[in-house]
Design an enzyme around this catalytic site. Structure first.
Site: not given
Ligand code: GLA
Length: 385
Positions: A149, A182-184, A186, A204
């Site tokens: 994460d 890394e949630w996209g 960069e 998420d």
């Molecule tokens: C971030 C991630 C999620 C999850 C939470 C856990 O938000 O994107 O998928 O792993 O952390 O705290």
């Protein structure tokens, strides 16, 4: 002669590259992760019972093999040697014992850490600055998968942080699937394939129609970067968590399968409704996801909220989805010119949710009526084969 050798060398390099950086993930990963259903309150008994249920429900035989633990498994403090330690209240047997249990069932186990100082829940330390030590302890416990994460990263360069863990995992000598979270932020699709097996392209997901559809759209943008060894990850499945209708969950599962997204279940496997089981065990849809060609399907046409998503499959076949994102039932047409084959090609069609072959053959297009928020999913096979 020299030219031939140069060509062969280049081909070998290309193949090594296209097979991914560590040889894992030749098809998208399948399994389960606790976070969507148990964002808090995870403990080892749930993990054990989920592993049991993955076997007894027959899910493992369909390819769901990873049992992945998300955030909140560790103590807030490292031990005197600086090692991560499992939370003594919720994981009293420790991760090694849990890994042994999961392995004894023929399954694989995944764990979670963070490329920062603390994880997102702030309940355990992150791995920033401890990459090798943490990779080594994961390997010593028998971990097969790391979700990594991006919280509390102190502004340290992203690629540097994620590459460091990639190298540390490789150095352990154990095959560990590496999933970037890394949630996209960069554009990890552009650099992920060299260091990882999958990379999140979005924030998420939530158990919500609008969030699910917008997540699919964001992931779609990166289709051309996915392939055997490295996949775009629009986050885990919400099927069975209760806040979408059965048809919405069917759409969610179908689109994720066609996008070659990881199929990581996020419901409580120990108590699934028959509708949830029907959706997540559809072998024909799973086969689309796991097809050896490994090409991510994408949105190929859109008229208002009526969409066609499609992609090629092995053996000259194609798959497509008629997706009605509008509030009313509607007729949707898939045209060959949007999907790929030439207009005059003739195909047999199979409906993957009805599990039936359509009687006619089709040339140029296929039209069907689709209920609101529902989808129809097909495979086209050349009619001569
Ligand atoms: C971030 C991630 C999620 C999850 C939470 C856990 O938000 O994107 O998928 O792993 O952390 O705290």
């Amino acid at each position: 002669m020299k030219t031939i050798w140069v060509f062969l060398f280049a081909l070998l390099c290309y193949q090594a590259e296209s097979a991914g950086f560590n040889g894992l993930g030749q098809t998208p990963q399948m399994g389960w992760n606790n976070f969507n259903h148990f964002p808090v309150g995870i403990h080892e008994q749930i993990i054990r019972e989920t592993a049991d249920a993955i076997i007894t429900t027959g899910l493992s035989k369909l390819g769901y093999v990873y049992v992945n633990i998300d955030d909140r498994w560790a103590n807030l403090d490292r031990d005197s040697q600086g090692n991560l330690v499992a939370n003594s209240t919720t994981f009293p047997s420790g991760i090694k014992a849990l890994a042994d249990y999961v392995h004894s069932k023929g399954l694989k186990i995944g764990i979670y850490s963070d490329a920062g100082n603390q994880t997102c829940a702030k309940t355990q330390p992150g791995s920033l600055g401890y990459e090798e030590q943490d990779a080594n302890i994961f390997a010593s416990w028998g971990i097969d998968y790391l979700k990594y994460d991006n919280c509390h990263n102190e502004g340290v360069d992203t690629k540097q942080r994620y590459t460091k863990m990639s190298k540390a995992l490789n150095k352990t000598g154990r095959s560990i699937f590496y999933s970037l979270c890394e949630w996209g932020q960069e554009d990890p699709a552009t650099w992920g394939p060299k260091i990882a097996n999958s990379w999140r392209t979005t924030g998420d997901i939530h158990d919500d129609w609008h969030r699910m559809t917008s997540t699919a759209d964001k992931n779609d943008k990166w289709a051309s970067y996915a392939g055997p060894g490295g996949w775009n990850d629009p986050d885990m499945l919400e099927v069975g968590n209760g806040k979408m209708s059965t048809e919405e969950y069917r759409s969610h599962f179908s689109i994720w399968a066609l996008m070659k997204a990881p199929l990581l279940l996020g419901c409580d496997i120990r108590s699934m409704s028959p509708e949830t089981v029907e959706i997540i065990t559809n072998e024909e849809v799973i086969q689309v996801n796991q097809d050896s060609l490994g090409v991510q399907g994408k949105k190929v046409s859109k008229k208002g909220k009526l969409e066609v998503w499609a992609g090629p499959l092995s053996n000259k076949r194609y798959t497509f989805i008629l997706w009605n994102r509008s509030p009313e039932s509607a007729s949707i047409t898939a045209k060959w010119k949007d999907i790929g084959p030439s207009d005059d090609s003739v195909f047999k069609a199979r409906d993957l949710w009805n599990h039936s072959d359509l009687q006619d053959t089709f040339q140029g297009s296929l039209t069907s009526t689709v209920d609101s928020h529902a989808c129809k999913m097909y495979i086209l096979t050349p009619s001569s084969s």
